[in-house]
Design an enzyme around this catalytic site. Structure first.
Site, PDB file in Angstrom:
ATOM      1  N   TYR A 147       0.833  -1.210   0.000  1.00  0.00           N
ATOM      2  CA  TYR A 147       0.000   0.000   0.000  1.00  0.00           C
ATOM      3  C   TYR A 147       0.862   1.254   0.000  1.00  0.00           C
ATOM      4  O   TYR A 147       0.700   2.139  -0.847  1.00  0.00           O
ATOM      5  CB  TYR A 147      -0.917  -0.018   1.216  1.00  0.00           C
ATOM      6  N   LYS A 151       1.159   3.563  -3.344  1.00  0.00           N
ATOM      7  CA  LYS A 151       0.677   4.945  -3.372  1.00  0.00           C
ATOM      8  C   LYS A 151       1.813   5.920  -3.697  1.00  0.00           C
ATOM      9  O   LYS A 151       1.592   6.944  -4.368  1.00  0.00           O
ATOM     10  CB  LYS A 151       0.049   5.303  -2.026  1.00  0.00           C
TER      11      LYS A 151
END
Length: 321
Positions: A147, A151
């Site tokens: 994650y 991102k």
């Protein structure tokens, strides 16, 4: 009167996405909600399905999408550790391939695109509170990195498209957000504590409970997203969006116990790997450029969220699944 636009929201059936759909419809726009329902839920947007200006499309953003729209909000990605660690490869693909596909669409249309990035790009920060110029302290090979790094890579892609293709981009970094329609089993601290308190179960504090978070109510966040999209083309971000008022996990647990009048006990569990000890946004840039800051106090926002979960647990809304 703002001219009506056709607006694409990826991840539109998610917690934040569904509130953004509502906000943009309220502002008079047409909304194309795109979601593959991995973590998004149909019940989040069920009340919008009869709205003539609302359209729902089941689609996975890791595949290209060909539609005609005026603006794009790219929110698609599992956002809680429970969900993004369930299939970490897919999480990375959603962040990276999803960004490439949505940027490709924006490039073809020559329309602005907003990336919902995250405070997780700062990792376990050594700078506190976090400012946009801070590069972060992220473990690139840990269980959260699918994650965090996904991102971060998405942000890289956005700025490369901006530099290389002169694309109009907007990047915001979302800090802890809460409110109605949070997934009850997403593992996030607010939903965890509320569900445990309402059920009379032990409230689980990880570590000593002194790690801090700042909690922004979802309506405030949606307002910040809309304000960011409305900025002149030269405003790219990244800009932090979150509530700068900091609370320890123990303070949050005690506040929820009081508001629910629960007899639950607080118990301690080991701190998960790479879990940040501090998380607090510096929002000076948002105040200056967007003229935005949160208005909903924690107590007020928690009461609305508790009411939502109480109805959910009593079966007055869609069952927990």
């Amino acid at each position: 009167m703002i001219a009506s636009k056709r607006i694409l929201i990826t991840g539109g059936a998610g917690f934040i996405g569904s509130h953004l759909c509502e906000r943009l419809l309220k502002d008079g726009h047409e909304v194309l909600c795109v979601d593959n329902f991995f973590t998004g839920r149909r019940q989040n947007i069920a009340h919008l399905l009869d709205e003539k200006r609302f359209e729902l499309l089941r689609h996975d953003v890791t595949f290209p999408l060909y539609v005609e729209v005026d603006q794009i909000y790219n929110l698609a990605c599992p956002a809680s550790p429970v969900h993004y660690q369930f299939d970490p490869v897919q999480t990375t693909k959603t962040s990276v391939m999803g960004a490439i596909n949505m940027l490709g669409l924006a490039k073809r249309l020559r329309k602005p695109i907003l990336q919902a990035s995250t405070s997780e790009v700062y990792g376990d920060p050594t700078v506190h509170p976090q400012v946009e110029s801070y590069w972060g302290n992220v473990n690139p090979i840990g269980p959260r990195s699918c994650y965090d790094e996904g991102k971060r890579c998405a942000e890289t892609l956005f700025f490369d498209y901006h530099r290389q293709h002169k694309l109009e981009i907007k990047v915001i970094r979302i800090f802890n957000t809460y409110g109605p329609r949070m997934h009850p089993q997403d593992g996030r601290v607010v939903s965890n504590f509320i569900v445990q308190a309402l059920r009379g179960e032990d409230i689980t504090l990880y570590g000593d409970g002194l790690q801090t978070r700042s909690f922004c109510y979802v309506d405030d966040l949606a307002s910040g997203l809309v304000k960011m999209m409305a900025t002149p083309s030269e405003v790219t971000g990244p800009i932090n969006l979150g509530n700068p008022v900091e609370f320890t996990m123990r303070q949050l647990a005690e506040r929820i116990l009081a508001l629910t009048d629960s007899k639950s006990k607080i118990v301690h569990r080991p701190l998960p790997q790479d879990d940040p000890k501090q998380r607090q946004p510096n929002i000076n840039v948002a105040k200056k450029i967007l003229e935005w800051e949160p208005t909903v106090q924690l107590e007020q926002g928690l009461q609305s969220t508790i009411h939502y979960f109480d109805n959910l647990l009593r079966g007055h809304q869609h069952p927990i699944s």
